[in-house]
Design a protein around this motif. Structure first.
Motif, PDB file in Angstrom:
ATOM      1  N   ALA A 212      -2.676   3.260   2.210  1.00 25.67           N
ATOM      2  CA  ALA A 212      -1.805   2.130   2.555  1.00 25.67           C
ATOM      3  C   ALA A 212      -1.905   1.069   1.473  1.00 25.67           C
ATOM      4  O   ALA A 212      -1.622   1.331   0.304  1.00 25.67           O
ATOM      5  N   GLN A 263      -6.923  -0.899  10.228  1.00 32.16           N
ATOM      6  CA  GLN A 263      -5.700  -1.602   9.818  1.00 32.16           C
ATOM      7  C   GLN A 263      -4.860  -0.738   8.884  1.00 32.16           C
ATOM      8  O   GLN A 263      -3.637  -0.639   9.030  1.00 32.16           O
ATOM      9  N   GLY A 266      -3.298   2.095  10.687  1.00 33.04           N
ATOM     10  CA  GLY A 266      -2.158   1.646  11.477  1.00 33.04           C
ATOM     11  C   GLY A 266      -0.872   1.718  10.669  1.00 33.04           C
ATOM     12  O   GLY A 266       0.187   2.116  11.180  1.00 33.04           O
ATOM     13  N   ILE A 267      -0.971   1.346   9.390  1.00 33.16           N
ATOM     14  CA  ILE A 267       0.191   1.445   8.497  1.00 33.16           C
ATOM     15  C   ILE A 267       0.569   2.912   8.283  1.00 33.16           C
ATOM     16  O   ILE A 267       1.744   3.289   8.332  1.00 33.16           O
ATOM     17  N   PHE A 269       0.024   5.526  10.217  1.00 28.44           N
ATOM     18  CA  PHE A 269       0.553   6.193  11.400  1.00 28.44           C
ATOM     19  C   PHE A 269       2.007   5.824  11.691  1.00 28.44           C
ATOM     20  O   PHE A 269       2.667   6.505  12.473  1.00 28.44           O
ATOM     21  N   ARG A 270       2.477   4.768  11.076  1.00 30.26           N
ATOM     22  CA  ARG A 270       3.896   4.425  11.259  1.00 30.26           C
ATOM     23  C   ARG A 270       4.802   5.437  10.570  1.00 30.26           C
ATOM     24  O   ARG A 270       5.969   5.583  10.924  1.00 30.26           O
ATOM     25  N   ASP A 271       4.234   6.116   9.557  1.00 30.28           N
ATOM     26  CA  ASP A 271       5.004   7.166   8.865  1.00 30.28           C
ATOM     27  C   ASP A 271       4.018   8.280   8.492  1.00 30.28           C
ATOM     28  O   ASP A 271       3.781   8.554   7.317  1.00 30.28           O
TER      29      ASP A 271
END
Length: 358
Positions: A212, A263, A266-267, A269-271
């Motif tokens: 990320a 954190q 989390g970024i 898992f969005r894509d």
């Protein structure tokens, strides 16, 4: 009365190559000639007695060990001798089985109870005979199947440049900081493959791996079918894993590292699909000989993973020293269970226990 007690070698019935062995005991008792055919389990490198019984009986008769007429009993030994199985075998013209009780077999062989409780696996003479025949079949039986020269060569390279567990432990015992520990670990990334790779020896390790909007200290690619990606953040050994106050919370350096990984994930898992494709692209580059992010290949570097399947992501934070193993174990398990995605926390003391090297 027992007349004969040998390990008999028989052909496989198809190629006529000597391949199977069994124990043969020949008794003359109230029921006439009785032959006990005992399967030797792991010692038998051919067909089971059940599958080869016709071949076994024919070979015993042809070689003159047994004179017809005789009653043949198939015998399988169990861990508890009272649970052994016995079946009378009749060739008429093909094999037919009739279950017999232990007491009935004892009557047939002349009440020689000691013979039925004599375990083949613990009888030195039988074991010795079996081993001689097995080594004649294959001088290297029981040895690991030879691996490819390429794998052996890579394994030797890794061993030659391997840092010792003792050297890491020395830094931990002296309370070294994060940078000093990382400096040593970066010289031999196989240490992370040893700690986390499954299957053993099938891994690619990286350092300073982009994730990320930042980097992760160390990463391991491993697994079969689905690729496992283990993200590892390393902190120093100059503090205790748990604070000394009554809250017994993790040291702030641990929670900060865990928070950073969470954190960034989390970024991701969005894509997740894009991250999966990029991870496999990095894997292929490393397997082809490139060294993205200091890629370090294990002995079996061609991972048997499917690029079209989902990936498994695991997170680990290593840092601090253990003071109370039981108390910390409960805290670590509880923390992992209540973080999303789960983050595994290890002290240097627990992490060093993972290593097989000296």
């Amino acid at each position: 009365m027992k007349i004969l007690d040998i390990v008999h070698q028989f052909n496989d019935g198809r190629t006529h190559i000597s391949r199977g062995i069994c124990r043969v005991r020949y008794f003359v008792g109230p029921a006439g000639t009785v032959v006990l055919l005992t399967d030797l389990g792991d010692k038998n490198d051919g067909q089971s007695v059940t599958n080869a019984v016709e071949v076994i009986i024919k070979s015993l008769l042809d070689q003159g060990y047994i004179i017809s007429p005789a009653t043949f009993i198939e015998h399988y030994e169990r861990s508890d001798w009272a649970s052994d199985s016995f079946d009378k075998v009749t060739l008429a013209p093909h094999a037919e089985w009739e279950k017999l009780s232990r007491s009935r077999v004892m009557e047939m062989i002349g009440d020689e109870d000691g013979e039925l409780s004599d375990r083949s696996a613990t009888n030195p003479r039988i074991v010795s005979q079996a081993d001689r025949l097995l080594f004649r079949h294959d001088p290297f039986i029981g040895s690991r199947y030879p691996e490819s020269n390429e794998v052996t060569k890579r394994r030797l390279e890794i061993i030659e440049n391997m840092i010792s567990k003792t050297s890491v432990d020395a830094l931990v015992q002296s309370g070294s900081g994060e940078q000093e520990l990382q400096r040593l670990l970066k010289t031999d990334l196989s240490i992370f493959g040893e700690a986390y790779a499954k299957p053993d020896d099938e891994y690619i390790c990286f350092s300073e791996f982009p994730l990320a909007d930042g980097f992760v200290d160390f990463v391991v690619f491993t697994g079969r079918s689905r690729m496992d990606i283990i993200l590892i953040e390393v902190k120093g050994a100059e503090f205790n894993l748990l604070n000394a106050n009554h809250y017994k919370a993790f040291n702030h350096k641990i929670t900060e590292a865990a928070g950073q990984i969470s954190q960034r994930l989390g970024i991701i898992f969005r894509d997740l699909n894009s991250f999966r494709k990029e991870a496999h692209a990095i894997r292929r580059r490393a397997e082809s000989g490139e060294r993205p992010y200091n890629a370090f290949l294990g002995p079996r570097s061609k991972l048997g993973v499917d690029p079209d399947k989902d990936i498994n992501i695991r997170c680990v934070v290593v840092g601090g020293r253990t003071q109370n193993d039981l108390e910390e174990s409960i805290k670590r398990q509880d923390y992992e269970a209540h973080t999303t995605p789960p983050v595994r926390v290890e002290s240097w003391d627990t992490w060093l226990r993972r290593l097989q090297r000296i």
